[in-house]
Write a protein that holds these residues in place. Structure first.
Motif, PDB file in Angstrom:
ATOM      1  N   UNK A 180       0.841  -1.198   0.000  1.00 21.87           N
ATOM      2  CA  UNK A 180       0.000   0.000   0.000  1.00 21.87           C
ATOM      3  C   UNK A 180       0.874   1.245   0.000  1.00 21.87           C
ATOM      4  N   UNK A 181       0.235   2.380  -0.314  1.00 25.10           N
ATOM      5  CA  UNK A 181       0.943   3.665  -0.324  1.00 25.10           C
ATOM      6  C   UNK A 181       1.288   4.026   1.124  1.00 25.10           C
ATOM      7  N   UNK A 182       2.551   4.391   1.404  1.00 22.91           N
ATOM      8  CA  UNK A 182       2.933   4.750   2.778  1.00 22.91           C
ATOM      9  C   UNK A 182       2.148   5.963   3.284  1.00 22.91           C
ATOM     10  N   UNK A 183       1.778   5.915   4.549  1.00 21.54           N
ATOM     11  CA  UNK A 183       1.111   7.040   5.216  1.00 21.54           C
ATOM     12  C   UNK A 183       2.089   7.661   6.207  1.00 21.54           C
ATOM     13  N   UNK A 184       2.004   8.979   6.387  1.00 20.82           N
ATOM     14  CA  UNK A 184       2.957   9.698   7.233  1.00 20.82           C
ATOM     15  C   UNK A 184       2.318  10.130   8.545  1.00 20.82           C
ATOM     16  N   UNK A 185       3.107  10.020   9.618  1.00 23.86           N
ATOM     17  CA  UNK A 185       2.722  10.544  10.925  1.00 23.86           C
ATOM     18  C   UNK A 185       3.959  11.234  11.488  1.00 23.86           C
ATOM     19  N   UNK A 186       3.896  12.553  11.636  1.00 23.68           N
ATOM     20  CA  UNK A 186       5.015  13.344  12.182  1.00 23.68           C
ATOM     21  C   UNK A 186       6.333  13.078  11.450  1.00 23.68           C
ATOM     22  N   UNK A 187       6.301  13.103  10.124  1.00 24.09           N
ATOM     23  CA  UNK A 187       7.483  12.901   9.272  1.00 24.09           C
ATOM     24  C   UNK A 187       8.125  11.531   9.451  1.00 24.09           C
ATOM     25  N   UNK A 188       7.308  10.535   9.802  1.00 25.83           N
ATOM     26  CA  UNK A 188       7.791   9.167   9.914  1.00 25.83           C
ATOM     27  C   UNK A 188       6.821   8.225   9.216  1.00 25.83           C
ATOM     28  N   UNK A 189       7.338   7.068   8.793  1.00 23.47           N
ATOM     29  CA  UNK A 189       6.491   6.033   8.205  1.00 23.47           C
ATOM     30  C   UNK A 189       7.215   4.697   8.289  1.00 23.47           C
ATOM     31  N   UNK A 190       6.509   3.630   7.893  1.00 25.03           N
ATOM     32  CA  UNK A 190       7.065   2.279   7.816  1.00 25.03           C
ATOM     33  C   UNK A 190       6.831   1.752   6.410  1.00 25.03           C
ATOM     34  N   UNK A 191       7.703   0.840   5.990  1.00 25.02           N
ATOM     35  CA  UNK A 191       7.426   0.065   4.794  1.00 25.02           C
ATOM     36  C   UNK A 191       6.595  -1.135   5.205  1.00 25.02           C
ATOM     37  N   UNK A 235       6.551  -5.768   8.147  1.00 24.28           N
ATOM     38  CA  UNK A 235       6.839  -4.343   8.250  1.00 24.28           C
ATOM     39  C   UNK A 235       8.330  -4.081   8.385  1.00 24.28           C
ATOM     40  N   UNK A 236       8.727  -2.869   8.018  1.00 22.69           N
ATOM     41  CA  UNK A 236      10.055  -2.371   8.375  1.00 22.69           C
ATOM     42  C   UNK A 236       9.909  -1.645   9.706  1.00 22.69           C
ATOM     43  N   UNK A 237      11.028  -1.223  10.260  1.00 23.56           N
ATOM     44  CA  UNK A 237      10.985  -0.380  11.456  1.00 23.56           C
ATOM     45  C   UNK A 237      10.453   1.005  11.062  1.00 23.56           C
ATOM     46  N   UNK A 238       9.916   1.727  12.016  1.00 26.61           N
ATOM     47  CA  UNK A 238       9.478   3.110  11.815  1.00 26.61           C
ATOM     48  C   UNK A 238      10.723   3.950  11.523  1.00 26.61           C
ATOM     49  N   UNK A 239      10.655   4.776  10.482  1.00 29.50           N
ATOM     50  CA  UNK A 239      11.821   5.574  10.104  1.00 29.50           C
ATOM     51  C   UNK A 239      11.416   6.998   9.754  1.00 29.50           C
ATOM     52  N   UNK A 240      12.333   7.920   9.940  1.00 32.15           N
ATOM     53  CA  UNK A 240      12.102   9.317   9.584  1.00 32.15           C
ATOM     54  C   UNK A 240      12.253   9.470   8.077  1.00 32.15           C
ATOM     55  N   UNK A 279       5.507  -6.685  -5.432  1.00 31.59           N
ATOM     56  CA  UNK A 279       4.584  -5.571  -5.670  1.00 31.59           C
ATOM     57  C   UNK A 279       5.254  -4.289  -5.217  1.00 31.59           C
ATOM     58  N   UNK A 280       4.983  -3.214  -5.942  1.00 35.26           N
ATOM     59  CA  UNK A 280       5.470  -1.891  -5.596  1.00 35.26           C
ATOM     60  C   UNK A 280       4.261  -0.962  -5.491  1.00 35.26           C
ATOM     61  N   UNK A 281       4.217  -0.180  -4.425  1.00 35.90           N
ATOM     62  CA  UNK A 281       3.094   0.740  -4.232  1.00 35.90           C
ATOM     63  C   UNK A 281       3.302   2.010  -5.061  1.00 35.90           C
ATOM     64  N   UNK A 282       2.248   2.813  -5.124  1.00 39.34           N
ATOM     65  CA  UNK A 282       2.395   4.160  -5.675  1.00 39.34           C
ATOM     66  C   UNK A 282       3.193   4.992  -4.683  1.00 39.34           C
ATOM     67  N   UNK A 283       3.673   6.158  -5.145  1.00 35.38           N
ATOM     68  CA  UNK A 283       4.463   7.025  -4.272  1.00 35.38           C
ATOM     69  C   UNK A 283       3.572   7.985  -3.491  1.00 35.38           C
ATOM     70  N   UNK A 284       4.117   8.471  -2.379  1.00 35.16           N
ATOM     71  CA  UNK A 284       3.444   9.475  -1.566  1.00 35.16           C
ATOM     72  C   UNK A 284       4.526  10.450  -1.084  1.00 35.16           C
ATOM     73  N   UNK A 285       4.164  11.699  -0.955  1.00 34.87           N
ATOM     74  CA  UNK A 285       5.128  12.640  -0.414  1.00 34.87           C
ATOM     75  C   UNK A 285       4.955  14.017  -1.005  1.00 34.87           C
ATOM     76  N   UNK A 286       5.738  14.942  -0.516  1.00 34.94           N
ATOM     77  CA  UNK A 286       6.834  14.722   0.420  1.00 34.94           C
ATOM     78  C   UNK A 286       6.349  14.453   1.838  1.00 34.94           C
ATOM     79  N   UNK A 287       7.150  13.679   2.540  1.00 33.56           N
ATOM     80  CA  UNK A 287       6.846  13.244   3.900  1.00 33.56           C
ATOM     81  C   UNK A 287       6.917  14.422   4.854  1.00 33.56           C
TER      82      UNK A 287
END
Length: 133
Positions: free
Chosen positions: A44-55, A99-104, A125-133
């Protein structure tokens, strides 16, 4: 003498034919069982919380699917891996999220990449892009 040779040829031919049919039946049964049960990756497309996200990625498996391994990555727009969870042991079974670890990711445009190896067959599978974070 000629009838003995013909009888021997017929018996040998029948034995070979029977052996081929049995061999073919075993191959077909084993091959069908392996090709019907498999796993499918999604992400899925990554979602951002306080300039952080997970793969992240999800594996959906059919009943009886072989064990699998995975690699999940959070990647920026130019291809740099920001976070990765690489699991090469073929010991995963059933469906589930990885999941990956939470990263900035401040300012980055990112996407998820999810690869699974199911009994020797690679799928990704590759998701669509999101950003800027």
């Amino acid at each position: 003498m000629r009838s003995n040779a013909m009888l021997l040829a017929v018996v040998l031919g029948a034995m070979l034919l029977t052996g081929e049919l049995v061999s073919l039946g075993i191959t077909t049964q084993g091959g069908s069982a392996r090709t019907l049960a498999t796993c499918t990756p999604s992400t899925w497309v990554p979602a951002f919380v306080s300039h952080q996200t997970k793969g992240g990625g999800h594996t959906a498996c059919d009943a009886g699917a072989p064990n699998w391994a995975f690699d999940v990555r959070l990647v920026n727009h130019v291809g740099t891996i920001l976070a990765e969870n690489l699991h090469t042991a073929m010991d995963q079974s059933g469906s589930g999220d990885r999941w990956t670890a939470l990263t900035t990711c401040t300012g980055a445009i990112v996407h998820n990449f999810y690869y699974i190896n199911v009994g020797g067959a690679g799928k990704s599978k590759t998701s669509d892009e999101n950003g800027p974070c």
